[in-house]
Design a protein around this motif. Structure first.
Motif, mmCIF file in Angstrom:
data_model
loop_
_atom_site.group_PDB
_atom_site.id
_atom_site.type_symbol
_atom_site.label_atom_id
_atom_site.label_comp_id
_atom_site.label_asym_id
_atom_site.label_seq_id
_atom_site.Cartn_x
_atom_site.Cartn_y
_atom_site.Cartn_z
ATOM 1 N N ALA A 1 0.823 -1.217 0.000
ATOM 2 C CA ALA A 1 0.000 0.000 0.000
ATOM 3 C C ALA A 1 0.851 1.258 0.000
ATOM 4 C CB ALA A 1 -0.926 -0.008 1.214
ATOM 5 N N THR A 2 1.910 1.268 0.804
ATOM 6 C CA THR A 2 2.737 2.476 0.889
ATOM 7 C C THR A 2 3.622 2.640 -0.333
ATOM 8 O OG1 THR A 2 4.328 1.230 2.252
ATOM 9 C CG2 THR A 2 2.710 2.594 3.402
ATOM 10 N N LEU A 3 4.102 1.536 -0.897
ATOM 11 C CA LEU A 3 4.897 1.634 -2.120
ATOM 12 C C LEU A 3 4.024 2.017 -3.306
ATOM 13 C CD1 LEU A 3 7.332 -1.420 -1.840
ATOM 14 C CD2 LEU A 3 7.909 1.011 -1.606
ATOM 15 N N ARG A 4 2.799 1.496 -3.334
ATOM 16 C CA ARG A 4 1.872 1.841 -4.415
ATOM 17 C C ARG A 4 1.572 3.342 -4.403
ATOM 18 N NH1 ARG A 4 -0.861 4.013 -7.237
ATOM 19 N NH2 ARG A 4 -2.624 3.376 -8.526
ATOM 20 N N ALA A 5 1.504 3.908 -3.199
ATOM 21 C CA ALA A 5 1.208 5.337 -3.058
ATOM 22 C C ALA A 5 2.408 6.046 -2.450
ATOM 23 C CB ALA A 5 -0.036 5.516 -2.198
ATOM 24 N N ARG A 6 3.584 5.807 -2.999
ATOM 25 C CA ARG A 6 4.811 6.310 -2.380
ATOM 26 C C ARG A 6 4.927 7.830 -2.411
ATOM 27 N NH1 ARG A 6 9.710 4.254 -3.489
ATOM 28 N NH2 ARG A 6 9.083 2.279 -4.382
ATOM 29 N N TYR A 7 4.072 8.500 -3.169
ATOM 30 C CA TYR A 7 4.119 9.967 -3.190
ATOM 31 C C TYR A 7 3.145 10.596 -2.191
ATOM 32 C CZ TYR A 7 6.898 9.056 -7.294
ATOM 33 O OH TYR A 7 7.882 8.584 -8.140
ATOM 34 N N ARG A 8 2.459 9.748 -1.441
ATOM 35 C CA ARG A 8 1.615 10.225 -0.355
ATOM 36 C C ARG A 8 2.307 9.905 0.960
ATOM 37 N NH1 ARG A 8 -4.279 7.930 -0.610
ATOM 38 N NH2 ARG A 8 -4.594 9.621 0.888
ATOM 39 N N PRO A 9 2.101 10.715 2.005
ATOM 40 C CA PRO A 9 2.722 10.429 3.306
ATOM 41 C C PRO A 9 2.346 9.031 3.808
ATOM 42 C CG PRO A 9 1.808 12.642 3.286
ATOM 43 C CD PRO A 9 1.328 11.983 2.031
ATOM 44 N N ARG A 10 3.320 8.325 4.327
ATOM 45 C CA ARG A 10 3.104 6.953 4.788
ATOM 46 C C ARG A 10 2.010 6.883 5.851
ATOM 47 N NH1 ARG A 10 5.753 2.020 5.200
ATOM 48 N NH2 ARG A 10 5.450 0.934 7.171
ATOM 49 N N ASP A 11 2.006 7.837 6.784
ATOM 50 C CA ASP A 11 1.016 7.782 7.854
ATOM 51 C C ASP A 11 -0.396 7.991 7.318
ATOM 52 O OD1 ASP A 11 1.576 10.414 7.222
ATOM 53 O OD2 ASP A 11 1.276 11.159 9.257
ATOM 54 N N VAL A 12 -0.525 8.757 6.245
ATOM 55 C CA VAL A 12 -1.839 8.971 5.631
ATOM 56 C C VAL A 12 -2.342 7.672 5.003
ATOM 57 C CG1 VAL A 12 -3.099 10.172 3.796
ATOM 58 C CG2 VAL A 12 -1.479 11.424 5.243
ATOM 59 N N VAL A 13 -1.466 6.987 4.288
ATOM 60 C CA VAL A 13 -1.838 5.723 3.633
ATOM 61 C C VAL A 13 -2.231 4.677 4.666
ATOM 62 C CG1 VAL A 13 -1.037 3.843 2.159
ATOM 63 C CG2 VAL A 13 -0.367 6.209 1.645
ATOM 64 N N LEU A 14 -1.405 4.504 5.682
ATOM 65 C CA LEU A 14 -1.693 3.500 6.712
ATOM 66 C C LEU A 14 -2.916 3.892 7.529
ATOM 67 C CD1 LEU A 14 1.908 2.588 7.945
ATOM 68 C CD2 LEU A 14 0.480 1.443 6.235
ATOM 69 N N GLY A 15 -3.113 5.196 7.723
ATOM 70 C CA GLY A 15 -4.299 5.655 8.437
ATOM 71 C C GLY A 15 -5.566 5.284 7.697
ATOM 72 N N ARG A 16 -5.532 5.385 6.378
ATOM 73 C CA ARG A 16 -6.702 5.017 5.567
ATOM 74 C C ARG A 16 -6.984 3.520 5.677
ATOM 75 N NH1 ARG A 16 -11.490 5.235 4.665
ATOM 76 N NH2 ARG A 16 -12.276 4.750 2.583
ATOM 77 N N LEU A 17 -5.949 2.707 5.693
ATOM 78 C CA LEU A 17 -6.154 1.261 5.853
ATOM 79 C C LEU A 17 -6.763 0.955 7.217
ATOM 80 C CD1 LEU A 17 -2.899 -0.267 4.302
ATOM 81 C CD2 LEU A 17 -5.112 0.133 3.220
ATOM 82 N N HIS A 18 -6.294 1.673 8.235
ATOM 83 C CA HIS A 18 -6.840 1.477 9.579
ATOM 84 C C HIS A 18 -8.319 1.843 9.612
ATOM 85 C CE1 HIS A 18 -6.920 1.202 13.932
ATOM 86 N NE2 HIS A 18 -7.418 2.433 14.000
ATOM 87 N N GLU A 19 -8.692 2.911 8.932
ATOM 88 C CA GLU A 19 -10.095 3.305 8.863
ATOM 89 C C GLU A 19 -10.939 2.211 8.218
ATOM 90 O OE1 GLU A 19 -10.367 6.965 6.782
ATOM 91 O OE2 GLU A 19 -9.260 8.123 8.290
ATOM 92 N N LEU A 20 -10.417 1.616 7.148
ATOM 93 C CA LEU A 20 -11.157 0.539 6.482
ATOM 94 C C LEU A 20 -11.345 -0.646 7.416
ATOM 95 C CD1 LEU A 20 -9.502 0.593 2.926
ATOM 96 C CD2 LEU A 20 -11.786 1.397 3.553
ATOM 97 N N GLU A 21 -10.322 -0.942 8.226
ATOM 98 C CA GLU A 21 -10.450 -2.012 9.221
ATOM 99 C C GLU A 21 -11.514 -1.676 10.246
ATOM 100 O OE1 GLU A 21 -7.040 -4.489 10.729
ATOM 101 O OE2 GLU A 21 -5.910 -2.735 10.015
ATOM 102 N N GLN A 22 -11.476 -0.441 10.746
ATOM 103 C CA GLN A 22 -12.437 -0.016 11.763
ATOM 104 C C GLN A 22 -13.862 -0.050 11.231
ATOM 105 O OE1 GLN A 22 -10.067 -0.346 14.272
ATOM 106 N NE2 GLN A 22 -11.402 1.151 15.269
ATOM 107 N N GLN A 23 -14.021 0.166 9.943
ATOM 108 C CA GLN A 23 -15.341 0.146 9.320
ATOM 109 C C GLN A 23 -15.798 -1.262 8.961
ATOM 110 O OE1 GLN A 23 -14.733 2.741 5.973
ATOM 111 N NE2 GLN A 23 -14.575 4.588 7.235
ATOM 112 N N GLY A 24 -14.942 -2.226 9.196
ATOM 113 C CA GLY A 24 -15.284 -3.610 8.874
ATOM 114 C C GLY A 24 -15.272 -3.914 7.392
ATOM 115 N N LEU A 25 -14.550 -3.101 6.622
ATOM 116 C CA LEU A 25 -14.502 -3.295 5.174
ATOM 117 C C LEU A 25 -13.330 -4.166 4.743
ATOM 118 C CD1 LEU A 25 -15.447 0.320 4.005
ATOM 119 C CD2 LEU A 25 -16.921 -1.694 4.195
ATOM 120 N N VAL A 26 -12.301 -4.236 5.573
ATOM 121 C CA VAL A 26 -11.186 -5.144 5.316
ATOM 122 C C VAL A 26 -10.841 -5.860 6.614
ATOM 123 C CG1 VAL A 26 -10.195 -3.765 3.446
ATOM 124 C CG2 VAL A 26 -9.434 -3.380 5.788
ATOM 125 N N GLU A 27 -10.224 -7.001 6.488
ATOM 126 C CA GLU A 27 -9.800 -7.765 7.665
ATOM 127 C C GLU A 27 -8.407 -8.306 7.421
ATOM 128 O OE1 GLU A 27 -12.871 -10.624 8.058
ATOM 129 O OE2 GLU A 27 -12.398 -11.686 6.190
#
Length: 267
Positions: free
Chosen positions: A60-86
């Motif tokens: 995820a971070t390499l795919r979006a390497r021009y975005r801040p790492r914490d932003v990318v990982l934060g979005r993944l965490h949100e998806l987990e919290q929403q029950g959209l990914v596991e």
């Protein structure tokens, strides 16, 4: 064909992939989302990895390497919290709630590709076959591409070509990153440098200030200095040289035919 076939093929791949992406029927996506707020951009970028259950933080971070790492990982965490990914070990997989949305996106992309390329079936088949061969020639240190090329091939021939061209874009993204990292640049700095190199307006900030401090740019009327122009040209040449490895392995005749086929396809 010139010294660097990779340099000629890359913009054709970009033209075709982006042409399909821009032709996707957004109305169809909004209807599928209903009342839910869906980040369709993120799904378009990493949805196929999530459906296959192979998305990792690294991908995820390499795919979006021009975005801040914490932003990318934060979005993944949100998806987990929403029950959209596991999570399954290190990998993230789409849940049954998210999967239909990604599948809708893929179906819309397939229809967009078919609209553009229908009537060019022979070229689509040939380009897809060559793109798959090229993808297999790249080394495994091209992490995102190496995983993407192992995803199940779409049954739809138009979407299959799009997917294989995306793999090749990931390969070049890696080669380009290796080229600018070799010059000690950050993702933000190369973003500003490329913008200036292309004659675009850029916003003053830390990245521009760093380039100015290194004598690579001026900040009164933002522009690359002669040293900055030379470095950006060197980065482009280095990117092409790195990308050229797989084209050299493919062979000159097949590379020339691949380029010709890509140019025949509407974008």
């Amino acid at each position: 064909m010139g010294s660097w076939p990779a340099a000629e093929v890359a913009p054709e791949i970009d033209r075709l992939v982006l042409g399909v992406n821009q032709a996707v029927d957004d109305t169809r996506l909004y209807e599928a989302a209903g009342d839910r707020v869906v980040d369709w951009i993120s799904l378009s970028q990493i949805g196929d990895f999530m459906v296959a259950g192979v998305l990792t933080d690294e991908i995820a971070t390499l795919r979006a390497r021009y975005r801040p790492r914490d932003v990318v990982l934060g979005r993944l965490h949100e998806l987990e919290q929403q029950g959209l990914v596991e999570r399954h070990g290190l990998a993230l997989a789409a849940t049954e709630e998210l999967r239909p949305l990604i599948e809708t996106l893929m179906d819309a992309r397939a229809d967009a590709a078919a609209t553009l390329w229908r009537g060019h079936e022979d070229d689509v088949y040939q380009a897809s076959r060559t793109a798959q061969e090229l993808g297999a020639l790249a080394s495994d240190d091209h992490v995102v591409a190496a995983v993407h090329r192992t995803l199940p091939a779409p049954e739809d021939p138009f979407l299959r070509l799009h997917s294989r061209l995306v793999t090749l874009r990931y390969l070049r993204q890696h080669d380009h990153a290796e080229a600018w990292l070799a010059h000690g640049l950050t993702a933000s700095e190369i973003g500003v440098m490329t913008g200036l190199w292309n004659g675009e307006d850029v916003v003053s900030g830390e990245a521009l200030a760093q380039l100015v401090a290194r004598g690579l740019a001026s900040d009164d009327s933002p522009a690359l200095t002669d040293a900055g122009q030379r470095m950006r040209s060197e980065i482009e040449a280095d990117t092409n040289e790195r990308s050229q490895v797989m084209f050299s392995a493919l062979g000159e005749n097949e590379t020339a035919e691949f380029l010709a086929v890509l140019r025949r396809l509407p974008g």
